[in-house]
Each structure stands twice: as structure tokens, then as C-alpha cells.
Design a protein around this motif. Sequence first.
Motif, PDB file in Angstrom:
ATOM      1  N   PHE A 117      61.953  51.253  38.311  1.00  0.00           N
ATOM      2  CA  PHE A 117      61.412  51.415  36.954  1.00  0.00           C
ATOM      3  C   PHE A 117      60.679  50.142  36.545  1.00  0.00           C
ATOM      4  N   LEU A 118      59.746  50.300  35.598  1.00  0.00           N
ATOM      5  CA  LEU A 118      59.048  49.130  35.058  1.00  0.00           C
ATOM      6  C   LEU A 118      59.251  49.081  33.552  1.00  0.00           C
ATOM      7  N   LEU A 119      59.391  47.865  33.048  1.00  0.00           N
ATOM      8  CA  LEU A 119      59.312  47.639  31.611  1.00  0.00           C
ATOM      9  C   LEU A 119      58.162  46.661  31.402  1.00  0.00           C
ATOM     10  N   LEU A 120      57.158  47.103  30.618  1.00  0.00           N
ATOM     11  CA  LEU A 120      55.991  46.270  30.330  1.00  0.00           C
ATOM     12  C   LEU A 120      56.255  45.497  29.052  1.00  0.00           C
ATOM     13  N   HIS A 121      55.948  44.216  29.057  1.00  0.00           N
ATOM     14  CA  HIS A 121      56.208  43.351  27.898  1.00  0.00           C
ATOM     15  C   HIS A 121      54.890  42.834  27.325  1.00  0.00           C
ATOM     16  N   GLY A 122      54.673  43.064  26.028  1.00  0.00           N
ATOM     17  CA  GLY A 122      53.506  42.508  25.342  1.00  0.00           C
ATOM     18  C   GLY A 122      53.884  41.235  24.592  1.00  0.00           C
ATOM     19  N   ALA A 123      52.898  40.406  24.323  1.00  0.00           N
ATOM     20  CA  ALA A 123      53.153  39.128  23.649  1.00  0.00           C
ATOM     21  C   ALA A 123      53.529  39.296  22.180  1.00  0.00           C
ATOM     22  N   ASP A 124      53.381  40.507  21.628  1.00  0.00           N
ATOM     23  CA  ASP A 124      53.832  40.772  20.255  1.00  0.00           C
ATOM     24  C   ASP A 124      55.275  41.264  20.231  1.00  0.00           C
ATOM     25  N   GLY A 125      55.967  41.198  21.371  1.00  0.00           N
ATOM     26  CA  GLY A 125      57.348  41.663  21.436  1.00  0.00           C
ATOM     27  C   GLY A 125      57.465  43.141  21.789  1.00  0.00           C
ATOM     28  N   TYR A 126      56.316  43.803  21.928  1.00  0.00           N
ATOM     29  CA  TYR A 126      56.290  45.229  22.268  1.00  0.00           C
ATOM     30  C   TYR A 126      56.741  45.427  23.710  1.00  0.00           C
ATOM     31  N   THR A 127      57.458  46.531  23.945  1.00  0.00           N
ATOM     32  CA  THR A 127      57.803  46.903  25.317  1.00  0.00           C
ATOM     33  C   THR A 127      57.569  48.398  25.480  1.00  0.00           C
ATOM     34  N   THR A 128      57.372  48.834  26.723  1.00  0.00           N
ATOM     35  CA  THR A 128      57.298  50.266  27.019  1.00  0.00           C
ATOM     36  C   THR A 128      57.692  50.465  28.474  1.00  0.00           C
ATOM     37  N   ASN A 129      58.305  51.627  28.749  1.00  0.00           N
ATOM     38  CA  ASN A 129      58.837  51.874  30.092  1.00  0.00           C
ATOM     39  C   ASN A 129      58.059  52.955  30.837  1.00  0.00           C
ATOM     40  N   VAL A 130      57.926  52.781  32.139  1.00  0.00           N
ATOM     41  CA  VAL A 130      57.355  53.804  33.031  1.00  0.00           C
ATOM     42  C   VAL A 130      58.125  53.747  34.351  1.00  0.00           C
ATOM     43  N   THR A 131      57.994  54.808  35.157  1.00  0.00           N
ATOM     44  CA  THR A 131      58.631  54.719  36.472  1.00  0.00           C
ATOM     45  C   THR A 131      57.618  54.160  37.465  1.00  0.00           C
ATOM     46  N   LEU A 132      58.146  53.414  38.401  1.00  0.00           N
ATOM     47  CA  LEU A 132      57.306  52.670  39.333  1.00  0.00           C
ATOM     48  C   LEU A 132      56.440  53.613  40.189  1.00  0.00           C
ATOM     49  N   ASP A 133      57.051  54.647  40.761  1.00  0.00           N
ATOM     50  CA  ASP A 133      56.298  55.570  41.622  1.00  0.00           C
ATOM     51  C   ASP A 133      55.169  56.242  40.863  1.00  0.00           C
ATOM     52  N   GLU A 134      55.462  56.672  39.645  1.00  0.00           N
ATOM     53  CA  GLU A 134      54.451  57.380  38.874  1.00  0.00           C
ATOM     54  C   GLU A 134      53.323  56.436  38.469  1.00  0.00           C
ATOM     55  N   ALA A 135      53.676  55.210  38.115  1.00  0.00           N
ATOM     56  CA  ALA A 135      52.649  54.242  37.729  1.00  0.00           C
ATOM     57  C   ALA A 135      51.716  53.974  38.915  1.00  0.00           C
ATOM     58  N   LEU A 136      52.298  53.791  40.099  1.00  0.00           N
ATOM     59  CA  LEU A 136      51.463  53.563  41.283  1.00  0.00           C
ATOM     60  C   LEU A 136      50.588  54.777  41.563  1.00  0.00           C
ATOM     61  N   GLY A 137      51.183  55.973  41.472  1.00  0.00           N
ATOM     62  CA  GLY A 137      50.448  57.208  41.750  1.00  0.00           C
ATOM     63  C   GLY A 137      49.319  57.463  40.765  1.00  0.00           C
ATOM     64  N   SER A 138      49.454  56.940  39.558  1.00  0.00           N
ATOM     65  CA  SER A 138      48.422  57.150  38.537  1.00  0.00           C
ATOM     66  C   SER A 138      47.309  56.112  38.632  1.00  0.00           C
ATOM     67  N   ARG A 139      47.411  55.188  39.563  1.00  0.00           N
ATOM     68  CA  ARG A 139      46.460  54.080  39.726  1.00  0.00           C
ATOM     69  C   ARG A 139      46.454  53.178  38.484  1.00  0.00           C
ATOM     70  N   ALA A 140      47.644  52.980  37.928  1.00  0.00           N
ATOM     71  CA  ALA A 140      47.767  52.065  36.778  1.00  0.00           C
ATOM     72  C   ALA A 140      47.247  50.683  37.157  1.00  0.00           C
ATOM     73  N   MET A 141      46.737  49.984  36.162  1.00  0.00           N
ATOM     74  CA  MET A 141      46.223  48.633  36.410  1.00  0.00           C
ATOM     75  C   MET A 141      46.481  47.732  35.211  1.00  0.00           C
ATOM     76  N   VAL A 142      46.288  46.434  35.431  1.00  0.00           N
ATOM     77  CA  VAL A 142      46.253  45.492  34.329  1.00  0.00           C
ATOM     78  C   VAL A 142      44.774  45.178  34.126  1.00  0.00           C
ATOM     79  N   ALA A 143      44.231  45.622  32.976  1.00  0.00           N
ATOM     80  CA  ALA A 143      42.787  45.570  32.761  1.00  0.00           C
ATOM     81  C   ALA A 143      42.409  44.330  31.955  1.00  0.00           C
ATOM     82  N   ASP A 144      41.318  43.700  32.361  1.00  0.00           N
ATOM     83  CA  ASP A 144      40.784  42.568  31.587  1.00  0.00           C
ATOM     84  C   ASP A 144      39.388  42.871  31.050  1.00  0.00           C
ATOM     85  N   ALA A 145      38.912  44.104  31.279  1.00  0.00           N
ATOM     86  CA  ALA A 145      37.593  44.483  30.764  1.00  0.00           C
ATOM     87  C   ALA A 145      37.564  45.996  30.555  1.00  0.00           C
ATOM     88  N   VAL A 146      36.726  46.418  29.618  1.00  0.00           N
ATOM     89  CA  VAL A 146      36.520  47.852  29.403  1.00  0.00           C
ATOM     90  C   VAL A 146      35.042  48.072  29.074  1.00  0.00           C
TER      91      VAL A 146
END
Length: 210
Positions: A117-146
Motif C-alpha cells: 500500500f502507499l500513503l501519499l503525503h502533501g506538505a499541507d499535512g494532507y494524506t491519501t491512500n492507494v494500493t501499490l499494484d493499482e497505482a503502478l498499473g494506472s501509470r501513476a506519476m509524480v508530475a512537475d508539469a502540466v
Amino acid sequence: MKSPAEWIEALKRAGARRPQGRPDPQLPPGQHRVDNFPVLDLGMHPVLTEASWRLRLFGAVAQPFEWSWSEWSAASHAELTADFHCVTRWSRFGLRWAGVPLAVLLEQAQVRADGRFLLLHGADGYTTNVTLDEALGSRAMVADAVDGKSLSAVHGGPARFVMPTLYGWKSAKWLQGIEVLTEERLGFWETRGYHRHGDPWQEERFAGTN
Ligand SMILES: Nc1nc2c(c(=O)[nH]1)N[C@H]1C(S)=C(S)[C@@H](COP(=O)(O)O)O[C@H]1N2
Ligand SMILES: [Mo]
């Protein structure tokens, strides 16, 4: 300020006004299309610069690390075009994200066999959870541009998580930590009544509704 329970009631009321007409096949149930890119968060906007920014990968990994912006910039980047569906019912089609694939970060950290499992941590104290396999399968990324521009501060710059298959609340802005866990730990909204999974196509908005 509205309490989380009041927010949830407001969101349910907004759902009663869903538009009529022929469904757009690109639009998950109960969503409407917007052409702008709204800003949604807890209202605390951390001010981060590339100089002060760090990304930590920790938890059930053999090689935990903390990257500065220069290490981040040297990592291999990729692009991902995806629709963004907010649980408050707006959907923005075709955002072109660029950043470092989650797979690259997890490979670098050497996830242990029991990391699930993953827990993502934001600098505002925000957190959210996802499962590792599903995140990988969805091609999740850490984005620095849009859409060809560096990620602005209001959208989570310098870098944010992007989980393209789940509601927008899973895409933690101002990302500062990716924690790998052996057991599921729920995040900010998931402990306040939102669905632990959050698939927009299944309308997994609130816990207990499906
Ligand atoms: N750190 C952090 N990330 C966050 C949030 C937040 O409050 N803090 N809100 C989430 C929610 S509910 C949504 S819909 C999206 C909105 O992203 P945007 O503001 O770039 O549209 O960010 C998500 N990521
Ligand atoms: Mo959201």
C-alpha cells in the motif's frame, strides 16, 4: 468553516442537480465537463521552492531516499495524458502531465516483498491512500508539469502525485513523501467518509455507498 460532515452533505446535495441528457462516454456517472482547471484543496497553500523541495521515499523499502530538486531533475521523466475527475463532480479532459513515473521511484527505493500500500503525503499535512499494484498499473506519476508548463503552486507545484484512474483527491498536491506500507492506512478524506478506493466509473465517492 464547514466541517467534513457538512462538506459531504453539500456534495450529496450538488449531486441532486446533475445535468440531464445523453451521457458522454468519456464522462463517468454524475460528472460534468469543465474546460478550465479548478483548484481544490484544504485552503492551506504551502510555499515551496525548487531549492527547499524534497521528496522522501520511505517505509517498506530496502533503499529509502530523499531527493533534492537536482536529483529529481536527473531522474527519467515521462508524459501521461489523462482525464481528471473531481468528486465534487467536475471532470477536466486530456491534461498532459509530465514527471517521474511512480515505477521509477519505487524501483530506486527497492520496495520490499511485503510492501502493498502507499500513503501519499502533501506538505499541507494532507494524506491519501492507494494500493501499490493499482497505482503502478494506472501509470501513476509524480508530475512537475502540466500542459507544457511547470506545475503552478496552486496545482501542487513544484510536484504532485497523479493517479489517473481514481478521483482527484488521490492526486496529492505538494507531494513530499511516498510511504510504502504493509497494511492499509487511510488518508485525510478516507478517514472522513470518502471511499477508500475512489473509482469514478464505479461512483466510489463515499464509504458505504457501494
Ligand atoms: N496536498 C493536497 N493535495 C490535494 C488536496 C489537498 O487538499 N491537499 N485536495 C485533493 C482534491 S480533493 C482534489 S479534487 C485535487 C484537486 O487538484 P487541483 O487543485 O490541481 O485541481 O487535489 C487533491 N490533492
Ligand atoms: Mo476533490
